[in-house]
Design an enzyme around this catalytic site. Structure first.
Site, mmCIF file in Angstrom:
data_model
loop_
_atom_site.group_PDB
_atom_site.id
_atom_site.type_symbol
_atom_site.label_atom_id
_atom_site.label_comp_id
_atom_site.label_asym_id
_atom_site.label_seq_id
_atom_site.Cartn_x
_atom_site.Cartn_y
_atom_site.Cartn_z
ATOM 1 N N ALA A 1 0.820 -1.217 0.000
ATOM 2 C CA ALA A 1 0.000 0.000 0.000
ATOM 3 C C ALA A 1 0.851 1.263 0.000
ATOM 4 O O ALA A 1 0.319 2.369 -0.066
ATOM 5 C CB ALA A 1 -0.944 -0.005 1.201
ATOM 6 N N LEU B 1 6.615 6.347 4.448
ATOM 7 C CA LEU B 1 7.496 7.399 3.934
ATOM 8 C C LEU B 1 8.916 7.185 4.466
ATOM 9 O O LEU B 1 9.103 6.974 5.666
ATOM 10 C CB LEU B 1 6.976 8.777 4.383
ATOM 11 N N ALA C 1 11.682 0.807 -0.438
ATOM 12 C CA ALA C 1 11.079 -0.407 -1.011
ATOM 13 C C ALA C 1 9.559 -0.310 -0.964
ATOM 14 O O ALA C 1 8.871 -0.613 -1.948
ATOM 15 C CB ALA C 1 11.560 -1.636 -0.243
ATOM 16 N N SER C 2 9.025 0.144 0.168
ATOM 17 C CA SER C 2 7.563 0.289 0.294
ATOM 18 C C SER C 2 7.035 1.252 -0.753
ATOM 19 O O SER C 2 6.033 0.985 -1.421
ATOM 20 C CB SER C 2 7.219 0.762 1.717
ATOM 21 N N GLU D 1 10.678 2.529 17.987
ATOM 22 C CA GLU D 1 10.514 1.497 16.951
ATOM 23 C C GLU D 1 11.085 0.155 17.387
ATOM 24 O O GLU D 1 11.295 -0.743 16.578
ATOM 25 C CB GLU D 1 11.168 1.957 15.651
ATOM 26 N N HIS E 1 15.437 2.535 9.724
ATOM 27 C CA HIS E 1 15.783 1.911 11.005
ATOM 28 C C HIS E 1 17.280 1.624 11.002
ATOM 29 O O HIS E 1 17.878 1.369 9.946
ATOM 30 C CB HIS E 1 15.058 0.567 11.201
ATOM 31 N N ASP F 1 18.669 -1.072 11.855
ATOM 32 C CA ASP F 1 18.991 -2.438 11.418
ATOM 33 C C ASP F 1 19.071 -2.565 9.895
ATOM 34 O O ASP F 1 19.268 -3.655 9.363
ATOM 35 C CB ASP F 1 18.045 -3.481 12.039
ATOM 36 N N CYS G 1 14.343 -7.948 10.082
ATOM 37 C CA CYS G 1 13.090 -7.253 10.439
ATOM 38 C C CYS G 1 12.034 -8.253 10.884
ATOM 39 O O CYS G 1 11.152 -7.925 11.682
ATOM 40 C CB CYS G 1 12.513 -6.505 9.243
#
Ligand code: SUG
Length: 427
Positions: free
Chosen positions: A22, A26, A30-31, A167, A235, A237, A357
């Site tokens: 979706a 931000l 990749a998203s 987070e 993040h 990681d 993740c």
């Protein structure tokens, strides 16, 4: 109270039946770049399960968390009241998000050996920066309280106040000579002001460290480099990972690298730091391939010669020429990381979630954890059957948010999983 036999248990999020693209995050490249793509929830969940099986096959303890209820009707009621007014399209999609799969964001975990009261402390992450993630914590907390209900060994905390974004373990690293030994806990925060949100607030990290009653001589607060956040490392990681006395970090991961390394070395003289130079793997390539979103796993010592460590990375990293070049050098150095294990988690990767993740590390005696959250091969078979028979094969973005038939399938799939796992309390 000391746990009898603490080991690292990786709790992976089972990828939920509503897994979709979706484009809600931000700063997560990749998203954004996969927004509107068709998704394959069944393949996604099977990829995640195969990763869990692979780690179990290396002799490691494995746990899991179940997907959270979707659609999230509680969150919908909070934002839409009686449902009379219009709901923003992004929020309508958010209530279906399967983002709880990335359990590195579920909580921050301090093993018992680091905490003043000798219990393992967990603080559920508030995830306030993104609405689709902020909705997670109440249901995550319910699950944590069930899995770690043994209050002689665990303390599970409410989230830190929502004015400070937290987070979870994605911005937390722990270094220790062994899982059971006291460790140095490294909290990585970002400073606001760049093009993308800095999701981890330093005061959130400080609050977590205080609640967990850590030894302040063994706590390091580290600023993530603004250039890493600007390049898409939403993040820590995504640009650094640790295990045991090993830290792997990109050259541009931290704002003050030399100072961080000096302080860490003072706290832990035998730390082994591997820095990946930008000249060998650029920040962009590290973020694209998720080299640092690997799992460094201490392997059981079966031969008596020391178990060594394995680095589980996404196939995207393995297939990258510059990353492979650096990994070849790492392996040739005869250091603690002896093997690299590529895994296919492409469905999760396309939303910015790599192997690390997908897991929350908890150092504990498995006997103190609710056994319903622990995996073995038989249970993995049962989970696989439910995924294969109930998870939608494909979600077409043109039909998202889902129509009534798909909605019923998604709800039914989760119910079937809870039934098989005897976790009806989470319905
Ligand atoms: O929060 N992606 C997640 C990925 C989380 C990765 N976790 C760690 N690095 N530990 C996020 O950005 C995308 C969902 C969407 O766009 O629909 C998303 O939420």
């Amino acid at each position: 109270m000391e746990p009898v036999n603490p080991v690292e248990i990786n709790f992976d999020g089972i990828i939920g039946p509503s897994h979709n693209y979706a484009g809600l995050s931000l700063g997560n490249l990749a998203s954004a770049s996969h927004a509107g793509d068709p998704s394959y929830p069944r393949a996604a969940a099977l990829q995640g399960l195969a990763k869990m099986r692979g780690n179990m096959a290396m002799g490691l303890a494995q746990g899991f968390f179940v997907p959270l209820p979707r659609p999230n009707l509680r969150f919908l009621a909070e934002i839409a009241g009686d449902g009379a007014g219009p709901v923003d399209d992004r929020l309508a999609r958010a209530i279906w998000s399967a983002s709880s799969m990335w359990t590195a964001n579920a909580a921050t975990v301090s093993p018992a050996a680091d905490c003043a009261d000798g219990r393992c402390h967990l603080t559920v992450a508030n995830l306030v920066t993104m609405p689709h993630r902020y909705q997670e914590w109440p249901d995550t907390l319910r699950q944590l309280r069930l899995a770690f209900a043994d209050t002689a060994h665990f303390a599970v905390h409410d989230p830190v106040p929502a004015c400070f974004g937290d987070e979870g373990a994605a911005n937390h690293m722990r270094l220790a000579s062994s899982h059971a030994a006291p460790g140095v806990e490294v909290f990585v925060y970002g400073k606001a002001g760049g093009a993308f949100p800095a999701r981890q607030h330093d005061q959130a990290s400080m609050a977590v460290a205080r609640r967990h009653a850590l030894d302040w001589n063994r706590v390091l607060m580290v600023e993530q480099s603004p250039e890493a956040i600007a390049a898409g490392a939403f993040h820590n990681d995504v640009v650094a990972v640790s295990n045991g006395n090993v830290l792997l970090a990109h050259e541009q991961a931290f704002a003050n690298r030399e100072e961080v390394y000096a302080r860490l070395t003072a706290m832990m003289p035998d730390v082994q730091i591997y820095t990946v130079p930008a000249s060998e793997v650029s920040l962009a390539e590290a973020i694209r391939t998720y080299l640092f979103n690997g799992q460094i796993l201490s392997l059981p010592d079966v031969s008596g010669g020391g178990g060594g460590m394995a680095l589980v990375i996404p196939t995207e990293a393995w297939e990258s020429k510059p990353v492979r070049g650096w990994l070849d050098t790492l392996l040739a150095s005869n250091g603690p990381i002896r093997t690299v294990v590529p895994v296919d988690v492409r469905q999760s990767m396309a939303n910015g979630g790599g192997p690390a993740c997908l897991r929350l590390r908890v150092v504990a005696d498995p006997a103190t954890v609710d056994p319903r959250f622990l995996l073995d091969e038989r249970k993995a078979d049962a989970i696989e059957r439910v995924i294969s028979s109930h998870w939608p094969e494909q979600i077409d973005p043109a039909h998202f948010p889902p129509d009534a038939a798909l909605a019923a399938a998604i709800v039914g799939a989760r119910t079937a999983l809870l039934d098989v796992l005897e976790l009806g309390e989470l319905a």
